[in-house]
Design an enzyme around this catalytic site. Structure first.
Site, short mmCIF file in Angstrom:
data_model
loop_
_atom_site.label_atom_id
_atom_site.label_comp_id
_atom_site.label_asym_id
_atom_site.label_seq_id
_atom_site.Cartn_x
_atom_site.Cartn_y
_atom_site.Cartn_z
N ASP A 478 0.83 -1.20 0.00
CA ASP A 478 0.00 0.00 0.00
C ASP A 478 0.87 1.26 0.00
OD1 ASP A 478 -2.32 1.50 0.16
OD2 ASP A 478 -3.08 0.51 1.97
N ASP A 548 -10.63 2.08 -3.40
CA ASP A 548 -11.19 1.81 -2.07
C ASP A 548 -12.71 1.85 -2.11
OD1 ASP A 548 -8.99 1.28 -0.59
OD2 ASP A 548 -8.79 3.27 0.28
#
Ligand code: DGJ
Length: 737
Positions: A478, A548
């Site tokens: 990430d 997301d």
């Protein structure tokens, strides 16, 4: 496919069955662009394009008044020598001059493709898949050598380009700009198509008119960004998904970039793309060289679906490097939306057990397992397990997950550090920060200075320790903030212009080392969802968390937009809880799955918390995906009807042998008593009868020319489903004439 040098006309013809790209050595030794488009004969001299007659107010070299760079089509233009357009490079010399003039020296044509040192790039598996050309030019005064590099592919309508700059002189040079490619088109009758957005709404297609002046997108965030993806299509105004001419440009790079089109007042269009020159300076000592990233340039005369499929194939076969290349991707269960950082081992095992019961193959432990990571104020930088949460460590947990019959995956965010971490307390000089100035934070975290090899080494060693002591098959990497105050502490002021690029080179080097050390690991890249979803990342990580935003309806748009420039196999897509965490929208579990199938597929919720009926559906979905995932992930993908323009959108995949296809439709608003919708399909065999959902038998030619009817004959309209609903049609070929 091949590259031919016509000695007499001083022309290079780069060609394959779908395109011709012709460049020539101009009268002043510069390299000119002569043609780019459908395949043509090039035995004749094309260089007439390079003679313009005497023109008022144009500048020219003194012995050729009819040749002015202002009108010429050039391969890699400089500024300051009569070309007043957007230059491809600028090099500062010791005497303060930026004027250069390179001329052709020699060239090299060879089979295959050479790697670009330290950078991700397309590659050949066998030498005869591609042919490459390097044209070496030199500025005789400064000693700057510019090598223009081209590769043409046998199986794709694509040319890859990058550039090498070398200091062959005896004085220092400083590169202030070095773009990857420049393409000059002889007319401006094009539309620009970019893919833009922000967190939670990445890669929406947006058309812009480019008839006059400058049209550009860029990133200055240190990553390629959710705002403007480093992929642009320049298309003829009437071109759409099904017909027309278009050129695609994918930058194989994950840092600051620029893509720019300049339509001048003579009716010429210049397109160039590469590392953003803002805050970029690269000193070049005598003997040193600099390589730009690569641009994948694709061409179609048959519409944007054709352009995209070309990109998908090239990326899957010649960009992705992984044990999972062209392989079905494991169906995973990720705990992030179920628990965020609030978990312990028992909670995790309970979720994983239910996943196993449903049929998932891989369990992924997301953020929160390391250091003092109980919220996002602490822990980043400390890559050792939090034993309060996981007393047996990652090694113990991974073994327990394996014992359930699941593979184990782990989340990391290796480029960041929290102020509240052991790493920052020990090495406050390891973050990017401007001297004596306050720091701008993002999600309470700072960016590690990956331009420093010792920082990358430290992270590598920490991660190596974790991975080698556990059973890890997947890593989600990430990156949750943009770079600000891009300054490397205690480093010479003359090297500060290198930091953005060195940062991303540091990221690439860490990926490379981890990949080499653990070749079996499946990497998934992520940057707050899709903020670093680019071809550079794809080289190291064959899949990327697409967004997301896991809402099924929003994902229809995000995945549709993504498909223009990236393959389905790259798209990380999960079924999450309803109402959705980001949008609070409600959709059935089947509608959510119907969208998520077009990607790597997985679940992002606690399966213990859904109803028994829903859980039964999940089991069916996983069974279904296992049967069809190769078709979803590697089939030929077609956009049929855009969610950005229509209430009902549609897309489909077709197998190479055209025997199987899956069509999905999505309805935003349920309008009562609506007419009969039909969607024309693509890519089928016209002569085959297809059985649709084991019921109707219809010829491919009808389905493609009249369309598939979306009417449900068994139901009255008032029984029809509501808003945000999907339908899937599975087509199986029956008889061949
Ligand atoms: C952002 C990612 O996109 C999410 O999927 C999740 O991994 C969080 N970060 C964790 O902090």
């Amino acid at each position: 496919m091949g590259i031919i040098f016509n000695e007499q006309e001083k022309q290079f013809h780069i060609f394959n069955k779908a395109l011709s790209y012709v460049i020539g050595i101009c009268q002043d030794g510069d390299i000119g662009q002569l043609y780019f488009g459908k395949p043509i004969h090039t035995e004749q001299k094309l260089q007439d394009y390079q003679s313009f007659g005497i023109r008022p107010l144009c500048c020219n070299e003194k012995d050729d008044e009819k040749y002015t760079k202002e009108l010429a089509l050039l391969e890699y233009p400089a500024f300051g020598d009569g070309d007043f357009g957007s230059s491809a490079y600028e090099v500062l010399q010791e005497n303060g001059s930026r004027v250069t003039k390179f001329t052709y020296q020699f060239h090299r044509i060879y089979k295959g493709k050479a790697p670009i040192p330290g950078l991700p790039a397309t590659y050949t598996n066998e030498d005869d898949e591609a042919e490459s050309l390097e044209i070496v030019c030199r500025d005789l005064i400064s000693g700057l050598e510019v090598t223009l590099c081209y590769t043409v592919w046998e199986n794709y309508s694509a040319i890859c380009r990058h550039t090498k700059l070398k200091n062959t002189g005896d004085k220092k040079l400083k590169i202030e700009q070095a773009l990857s490619c420049n393409v000059d088109f002889p007319d401006t009758s094009f539309t620009w198509l970019q893919f833009e957005g922000a967190w939670g709404r990445e890669r929406s297609p947006k058309e812009r008119d480019i008839s006059s002046g400058i049209t550009a997108i860029e990133s200055l965030r240190g990553h390629s960004s959710a705002n403007y993806n480093p992929f642009v299509i320049i298309k003829r105004k009437n071109a759409d998904d099904f017909q027309g001419e278009a050129f695609g440009f994918n930058l194989v790079y994950s840092g600051n970039y620029i893509a720019k089109a300049q339509a001048d007042t003579f009716g010429k269009l210049r397109f160039n793309m590469g590392i953003n020159p803002k805050w970029f300076q690269w000193p070049l000592e005598p003997g040193e060289e600099f390589h730009t990233p690569e641009v994948i340039i694709t061409y179609t005369s048959n519409g944007l679906n054709d352009l995209s499929q070309n990109i998908h194939r090239l990326m899957n076969n010649n960009l992705v490097r992984s044990a999972y290349k062209n392989k079905p991707r494991p169906i995973l269960l990720n705990n992030w939306e179920a628990t965020e950082m609030d978990f312990d081992e028992e909670k995790i095992l309970k979720i994983a057990r239910k996943g196993k019961e449903a049929g998932v193959e891989l369990f992924v432990l997301d953020d929160g397992w390391f250091g003092k990571r109980n919220d996002d104020f602490a822990g980043l930088g400390d890559w050792y397990v939090n034993t309060d949460k996981l007393p047996d460590g990652i090694s113990g947990l991974s073994k327990k997950i394996n014992d359930l019959g699941l593979k184990f995956g782990l989340w990391i965010e290796p480029e960041m550090v929290n102020e509240d971490s052991d790493m920052y307390r020990q090495h406050p000089d390891w973050v990017l920060a401007a001297p004596y100035r306050p720091r701008t934070l993002g999600r309470h975290q700072m960016v590690l200075d990956y331009s420093k090899p010792e920082v990358v080494d430290n992270i590598y060693n920490q991660l190596h320790e974790v991975i080698s002591n556990a059973s890890i098959d997947y890593i989600k990497w990430d990156m949750n903030r943009s770079i600000t105050e891009c300054y490397s502490q205690d480093v010479d002021k003359n090297q500060q212009g290198m930091v953005y690029h060195k940062y991303i080179m540091g990221v690439y080097s860490l990926y490379e080392r981890l990949r080499k050390a653990f070749p079996h690991i499946l990497f998934e890249s992520c940057a707050s969802g899709g903020a670093r979803f680019d071809a550079g990342m794809l080289y190291y990580a064959p899949q990327a968390w697409c967004s997301d935003d896991t809402d099924g309806h929003e994902r229809v748009k995000i995945q549709y937009g993504t498909s223009y420039g990236y393959p389905v196999s790259m798209v990380g897509s999960h079924v999450s809880a309803s109402p959705n965490l980001q949008t609070h929208r409600t959709m059935t579990i089947d509608d959510r799955a119907n969208v998520a199938y077009y990607g790597t597929f997985g679940y992002e919720l606690d399966l213990n918390e859904i109803s028994a009926e829903e859980f039964d559906r999940v089991k069916e979905q996983i069974k279904f995906m296992k049967e069809y995932r190769e078709l979803f992930q590697y089939g030929n993908y077609y956009r049929l009807q855009s969610p950005f323009e229509n209430n009902i959108s549609a897309w489909m995949v077709v197998s190479d042998d055209k025997q199987t296809a899956i069509v999905t439709t999505h309805k935003t608003e349920n309008i009562p008593n609506w007419g009969i919708e039909r969607i024309k399909l693509q890519g089928l065999n016209p002569d085959i009868v297809y059985t649709i959902n084991d019921k109707d038998d219809i010829y491919g030619d009808y389905l493609m020319n009249a369309g598939i009817s979306l009417m449900n004959k068994e139901r009255n309209w008032y029984e029809s489903d509501g808003d945000y609903t999907t339908h899937m049609y599975i087509l199986k070929g029956k008889v061949t004439k």
